[in-house]
Scaffold this motif. Structure first.
Motif, mmCIF file in Angstrom:
data_model
loop_
_atom_site.group_PDB
_atom_site.id
_atom_site.type_symbol
_atom_site.label_atom_id
_atom_site.label_comp_id
_atom_site.label_asym_id
_atom_site.label_seq_id
_atom_site.Cartn_x
_atom_site.Cartn_y
_atom_site.Cartn_z
ATOM 1 N N GLU A 80 2.506 -12.720 15.459
ATOM 2 C CA GLU A 80 2.114 -11.661 16.367
ATOM 3 C C GLU A 80 1.346 -10.575 15.617
ATOM 4 O O GLU A 80 1.246 -10.601 14.400
ATOM 5 C CB GLU A 80 3.358 -11.107 17.063
ATOM 6 C CG GLU A 80 3.982 -12.147 17.966
ATOM 7 C CD GLU A 80 5.175 -11.598 18.732
ATOM 8 O OE1 GLU A 80 5.015 -11.313 19.914
ATOM 9 O OE2 GLU A 80 6.240 -11.464 18.128
ATOM 10 N N SER A 81 0.859 -9.610 16.383
ATOM 11 C CA SER A 81 0.058 -8.534 15.831
ATOM 12 C C SER A 81 0.803 -7.849 14.682
ATOM 13 O O SER A 81 1.984 -7.540 14.805
ATOM 14 C CB SER A 81 -0.223 -7.538 16.952
ATOM 15 O OG SER A 81 -1.101 -6.575 16.501
ATOM 16 N N GLY A 82 0.088 -7.632 13.585
ATOM 17 C CA GLY A 82 0.672 -6.920 12.456
ATOM 18 C C GLY A 82 1.520 -7.772 11.531
ATOM 19 O O GLY A 82 2.130 -7.256 10.602
ATOM 20 N N SER A 83 1.551 -9.084 11.755
ATOM 21 C CA SER A 83 2.399 -9.928 10.919
ATOM 22 C C SER A 83 1.774 -10.205 9.554
ATOM 23 O O SER A 83 2.447 -10.713 8.662
ATOM 24 C CB SER A 83 2.717 -11.242 11.634
ATOM 25 O OG SER A 83 1.529 -11.919 11.967
ATOM 26 N N GLY A 84 0.486 -9.898 9.403
ATOM 27 C CA GLY A 84 -0.143 -10.043 8.090
ATOM 28 C C GLY A 84 -1.161 -11.162 7.994
ATOM 29 O O GLY A 84 -1.609 -11.508 6.903
ATOM 30 N N LYS A 85 -1.572 -11.717 9.129
ATOM 31 C CA LYS A 85 -2.508 -12.843 9.127
ATOM 32 C C LYS A 85 -3.857 -12.451 8.510
ATOM 33 O O LYS A 85 -4.345 -13.121 7.606
ATOM 34 C CB LYS A 85 -2.730 -13.354 10.562
ATOM 35 C CG LYS A 85 -1.457 -13.712 11.300
ATOM 36 C CD LYS A 85 -1.726 -14.243 12.692
ATOM 37 C CE LYS A 85 -2.372 -13.249 13.655
ATOM 38 N NZ LYS A 85 -1.535 -12.101 14.006
ATOM 39 N N SER A 86 -4.443 -11.358 8.992
ATOM 40 C CA SER A 86 -5.758 -10.951 8.482
ATOM 41 C C SER A 86 -5.680 -10.544 7.021
ATOM 42 O O SER A 86 -6.593 -10.846 6.241
ATOM 43 C CB SER A 86 -6.309 -9.780 9.299
ATOM 44 O OG SER A 86 -6.494 -10.163 10.636
ATOM 45 N N THR A 87 -4.609 -9.853 6.651
ATOM 46 C CA THR A 87 -4.446 -9.434 5.258
ATOM 47 C C THR A 87 -4.425 -10.665 4.352
ATOM 48 O O THR A 87 -5.010 -10.661 3.270
ATOM 49 C CB THR A 87 -3.143 -8.623 5.099
ATOM 50 O OG1 THR A 87 -3.111 -7.601 6.092
ATOM 51 C CG2 THR A 87 -3.058 -7.989 3.731
ATOM 52 N N VAL A 106 0.875 -1.176 0.000
ATOM 53 C CA VAL A 106 0.000 0.000 0.000
ATOM 54 C C VAL A 106 0.909 1.222 0.000
ATOM 55 O O VAL A 106 2.029 1.152 0.509
ATOM 56 C CB VAL A 106 -0.960 0.043 1.227
ATOM 57 C CG1 VAL A 106 -2.002 -1.053 1.143
ATOM 58 C CG2 VAL A 106 -0.200 -0.037 2.538
ATOM 59 N N PRO A 133 -6.454 -4.227 0.751
ATOM 60 C CA PRO A 133 -6.592 -2.874 1.296
ATOM 61 C C PRO A 133 -6.772 -1.860 0.169
ATOM 62 O O PRO A 133 -6.261 -2.078 -0.934
ATOM 63 C CB PRO A 133 -5.254 -2.627 2.008
ATOM 64 C CG PRO A 133 -4.641 -3.963 2.204
ATOM 65 C CD PRO A 133 -5.183 -4.857 1.151
ATOM 66 N N LEU A 189 5.244 -1.247 10.032
ATOM 67 C CA LEU A 189 5.357 -1.095 8.579
ATOM 68 C C LEU A 189 6.385 -0.051 8.179
ATOM 69 O O LEU A 189 6.697 0.104 7.009
ATOM 70 C CB LEU A 189 3.994 -0.740 7.988
ATOM 71 C CG LEU A 189 3.017 -1.901 7.868
ATOM 72 C CD1 LEU A 189 1.686 -1.414 7.344
ATOM 73 C CD2 LEU A 189 3.574 -2.989 6.956
ATOM 74 N N LEU A 226 2.860 -5.164 2.983
ATOM 75 C CA LEU A 226 2.077 -5.788 4.061
ATOM 76 C C LEU A 226 2.282 -7.298 4.008
ATOM 77 O O LEU A 226 2.380 -7.963 5.032
ATOM 78 C CB LEU A 226 0.578 -5.522 3.896
ATOM 79 C CG LEU A 226 0.071 -4.096 3.745
ATOM 80 C CD1 LEU A 226 -1.432 -4.068 3.953
ATOM 81 C CD2 LEU A 226 0.748 -3.203 4.742
ATOM 82 N N GLU A 278 -9.203 -15.161 14.327
ATOM 83 C CA GLU A 278 -9.280 -14.989 15.777
ATOM 84 C C GLU A 278 -10.725 -15.172 16.243
ATOM 85 O O GLU A 278 -11.213 -14.444 17.108
ATOM 86 C CB GLU A 278 -8.776 -13.598 16.204
ATOM 87 C CG GLU A 278 -7.373 -13.254 15.744
ATOM 88 C CD GLU A 278 -6.269 -13.787 16.654
ATOM 89 O OE1 GLU A 278 -6.593 -14.557 17.595
ATOM 90 O OE2 GLU A 278 -5.105 -13.452 16.418
HETATM 91 N N1 LIG Z 1 -6.054 -1.283 4.795
HETATM 92 C C1 LIG Z 1 -4.788 -1.160 5.234
HETATM 93 N N2 LIG Z 1 -4.024 -0.115 4.841
HETATM 94 C C2 LIG Z 1 -2.754 0.003 5.289
HETATM 95 N N3 LIG Z 1 -2.159 -0.844 6.134
HETATM 96 C C3 LIG Z 1 -2.866 -1.888 6.553
HETATM 97 C C4 LIG Z 1 -4.204 -2.115 6.137
HETATM 98 N N4 LIG Z 1 -4.658 -3.236 6.731
HETATM 99 C C5 LIG Z 1 -3.647 -3.695 7.494
HETATM 100 N N5 LIG Z 1 -2.565 -2.895 7.397
HETATM 101 C C6 LIG Z 1 -1.269 -3.087 8.041
HETATM 102 O O1 LIG Z 1 -0.724 -4.296 7.540
HETATM 103 C C7 LIG Z 1 0.003 -4.994 8.546
HETATM 104 C C8 LIG Z 1 -0.551 -6.395 8.678
HETATM 105 O O2 LIG Z 1 -1.850 -6.292 9.201
HETATM 106 P P1 LIG Z 1 -2.791 -7.516 9.539
HETATM 107 O O3 LIG Z 1 -4.082 -6.939 9.995
HETATM 108 O O4 LIG Z 1 -2.832 -8.435 8.378
HETATM 109 O O5 LIG Z 1 -2.004 -8.207 10.723
HETATM 110 P P2 LIG Z 1 -2.484 -9.373 11.691
HETATM 111 O O6 LIG Z 1 -1.410 -10.392 11.645
HETATM 112 O O7 LIG Z 1 -3.842 -9.808 11.339
HETATM 113 O O8 LIG Z 1 -2.440 -8.662 13.111
HETATM 114 P P3 LIG Z 1 -3.410 -8.831 14.403
HETATM 115 O O9 LIG Z 1 -2.887 -10.037 15.114
HETATM 116 O O10 LIG Z 1 -3.142 -7.571 15.165
HETATM 117 O O11 LIG Z 1 -4.806 -8.966 13.910
HETATM 118 C C9 LIG Z 1 -0.143 -4.159 9.809
HETATM 119 O O12 LIG Z 1 1.017 -3.367 9.989
HETATM 120 C C10 LIG Z 1 -1.353 -3.299 9.539
HETATM 121 O O13 LIG Z 1 -1.277 -2.101 10.269
#
Ligand SMILES: Nc1ncnc2c1ncn2[C@@H]1O[C@H](COP(=O)(O)OP(=O)(O)OP(=O)(O)O)[C@@H](O)[C@H]1O
Ligand code: SF4
Ligand SMILES: [Mg+2]
Lengths: 354, 270
Positions: A62-69, A36, A79, A287, A43, A190
């Motif tokens: 861990e948080s922010g590792s990219g799982k949800s993406t 992005v 995104p 990021l 990401l 989650e």
């Molecule tokens: N729409 C978006 N625009 C810009 N950055 C994004 C967007 N969505 C997620 N990110 C960033 O991408 C990175 C990965 O996010 P993601 O939500 O995939 O992590 P995650 O592993 O699911 O974390 P969590 O355990 O906190 O849910 C993070 O740094 C997040 O801030």
């Protein structure tokens, strides 16, 4: 029309024969990189991942590792403003190319997502039963589904509205909704993290049974390594937008390979074990952190100077397993006499291999 | 045997229900804590853990019961007079799950600690020691809460609680929202502080594995009541109450089957 369909089918057949796997692949991400604007690094960086039919695959990190993406990519959801390379296929369909009605069908029928917060999915003014009917269930099946996810008095529940149910009950409703369309692939992000452990255990038991009956594949996202390893068949560990290890759940417990995976295990308190916790130093990257080489290098106890410029690549371990670490890769190659990886896409990094 | 630092006797709290009657949030809670000791309070959401924690620090007024620190009974309400208020604050400090709400957004980490030290008549120069103790560096010292990560804010909240030089630290789900790598750092920190300063901990958590690592004694709560209490090791390895067994069976780990928890639940309801 008929011709076009035939052509598509024949291509697909060829592809899957080529893959020649025991169970057909349902979800396949290949070298998916998502960027992005305004961030220093992607990401997702070259994420390769598969879920076979009926398989339960864990995605931890861990948080922010990219799982949800990663999970959202399977829905064809990137995104805003994102650019991407690589591919996302569900049942052979290139998801990132789907538009309009085809994309809508994909999201409504083929894949279903279960989020952490049920209130984000449920319309507060609609009855529970209507929520399930909207997702393709008949009235009768709606009641069956509610019973299957462990709700008592399902006929009555179907007539209730979300505010009348507790968080744990609502999450059961959301899971029933996800199962309603009989999707091929379930994505649970989650899904039980906000619930009490006892409720989590119950819901996971019911999800397991219901999923098995429908034969759906499941991508199970959690930050809890113990949960992933206990509930899944295979597990991917993510760090800084990359997959750093891919293992069977059993191997993850008994022989974790990547220094980050081992670090996660030795800093996770374990019931019945009194060993001291060994924290991973530093913090998970944001990021704005960029890495010229292995992203884990700044926190890794085994880092060597070369790691700082080594572009991570997958190094095969035992059957179907891999790790993205040059030190572990070298060690296991030496032990097992494995050749250096030769898979396409990895050759480009050869130069920095030293 | 060391002298008792904290003694809690017959603590109870009820809340009126909308349709009449009262909801028992906590009932007949009893425990003691030695200097430098650590007591865990575990249970599911709504079991009364937070109510007990809040009564300890004085954020919630108990209906009945007695809390004594060093043999002196704590007044049920926060005293009006400043010296009495400060003395009371030095007895027990609390750290919450979300440090954001308890930190002043306008103050940098360093200013936050200095103001707490000043208020309690301690040398402001101790701020540097505290920051160091919780592993916050120079950059973090000059940063406001919104520019700190969740783990760093939690460390700051702990440092601020320690600035008061309390006898007892009450932590309510203080590591629940953190990534495990950060959580482990904070758990290590708590261990070190306990050893170095002799502060005692009341550690409220739903996470049995964490509680096992942090505490020596544990109290298991269900629906406002204590179902079991004793040495952490014994309670978690040889639980005598079926509810404790259910909690234990629900914790994922190697070889875990969620169906075991369902079976334990069934055993509980008969
Ligand atoms: N729409 C978006 N625009 C810009 N950055 C994004 C967007 N969505 C997620 N990110 C960033 O991408 C990175 C990965 O996010 P993601 O939500 O995939 O992590 P995650 O592993 O699911 O974390 P969590 O355990 O906190 O849910 C993070 O740094 C997040 O801030
Ligand atoms: S490549 Fe080097 S820095 Fe990266 S995880 Fe392996 S040993 Fe550590
Ligand atoms: Mg996420």
């Amino acid at each position: 029309m008929t011709e076009a369909t035939e052509t598509t089918e024949s291509t697909e057949t060829t592809e899957s024969t080529e893959r020649a796997e025991a169970t057909p692949t349902l979800l396949s991400l290949e070298d998916l990189t998502v960027r992005v604007p305004g961030t220093a690094r992607p990401l997702l960086d070259s994420v390769t991942l598969t879920v076979a039919e009926g398989e339960v695959v864990g995605l931890v990190g861990e948080s922010g590792s990219g799982k949800s993406t990663t999970a959202k990519a399977a829905l064809g959801l990137l995104p805003t403003g994102a650019s991407c390379e690589g591919s996302v296929r569900v049942d052979g369909t290139d998801v990132l190319r789907l538009r309009g009605e085809a994309l809508r069908t994909h999201r409504a029928d083929t894949v279903a997502m279960i989020h952490q917060d049920p209130r984000a999915t449920l319309n507060p003014v609609r009855r529970i039963g209507d929520f399930l009917v909207e997702r393709g269930a008949t009235r009768e099946r709606a009641v069956e589904l509610l019973a299957a996810v462990g709700l008592s008095d399902p006929e009555h529940r179907a007539r209730q509205r979300p505010h009348e149910l507790s968080g744990g009950m609502l999450q059961r409703v959301v899971i029933a909704g996800a199962l309603a369309a009989r999707p091929r692939l379930l994505l649970a992000d989650e899904a039980t993290s906000a619930l009490d452990v006892t409720t989590q255990a119950e819901i996971l038991t019911q999800l397991r049974t219901a999923r098995e009956e429908q034969g759906a594949g499941l991508l199970f996202i959690t930050h809890d390594l113990h949960l992933a390893a206990a509930y899944c068949d295979r597990v991917y560990v993510m760090y800084a937008g990359r997959v750093v290890e891919e293992r069977t759940a059993r191997a993850l417990f008994t022989a974790p390979a990547h220094p980050y995976t081992r670090g996660l295990l030795s800093c996770s308190p374990t019931l019945g074990e009194s060993r001291a916790l060994v924290p991973i130093q530093g913090r998970p990257p944001s990021l704005s952190d960029t890495f010229p080489g292995c992203p884990f290098a700044p926190r890794c106890g085994e880092a060597e100077e070369e790691c700082e410029t080594w572009l991570p690549e997958r190094v095969p371990l035992e059957e179907g397993a891999s790790v993205a670490c040059r030190v572990v890769g070298r060690r296991s190659a030496g032990r097992n006499g494995w050749a250096q990886p030769t898979t396409a896409g990895q050759t480009k990094n050869k130069v920095s291999h030293g | 045997m060391t002298s008792t630092l904290l003694q809690v006797e017959s603590l109870a709290k009820t809340y009126p229900l909308p349709g009449g009657g009262r909801h028992t949030a906590a009932e007949d809670i009893n425990f003691t804590l030695q200097p430098g000791g650590a007591l865990g309070i575990v249970g599911e959401s709504g079991s009364g853990k937070t109510t007990v924690a809040r009564m300890l620090v004085g954020l919630t007024t108990p209906d009945t019961g007695l809390i004594t620190v060093d043999g002196r009974a704590r007044e049920p309400r926060t005293p009006r007079r400043r010296p009495a208020r400060l003395t009371r604050a030095r007895e027990i400090q609390m750290v919450f799950q979300d440090p954001y709400v308890s930190l002043d957004p306008r103050l940098t980490a360093d200013q936050c600690l200095r103001s707490a030290l000043r208020l309690h008549g301690r040398a402001e120069s101790l701020a540097a020691t505290l920051l160091d103790q919780v592993g916050l560096g120079e950059r973090e010292a000059g940063a406001r809460p919104r520019h700190l990560s969740g783990g760093q804010r939690q460390r700051l909240a702990i440092a601020r609680a320690l600035a008061v030089d309390p006898r007892i630290l009450v932590l309510d789900e203080a590591v629940a929202a953190l990534d495990v790598s950060i959580q482990a750092q904070i758990l290590r920190l708590l261990d070190d502080i306990r050893r170095d300063t002799g502060v005692a901990l009341v550690f409220v958590s739903h996470d049995l594995a964490v509680v096992q690592h942090v505490t020596d004694e544990v109290l298991v709560m269900r629906r406002g009541r204590t179902v079991e209490q004793g040495p952490t090791r014994r309670v978690l390895t040889e639980p005598s109450d079926p509810y404790t067994r259910l909690l234990l069976a629900s914790v994922p780990g190697e070889g875990w089957d969620p169906a075991d928890a369902v079976a334990a639940r069934a055993a509980l309801s008969v």
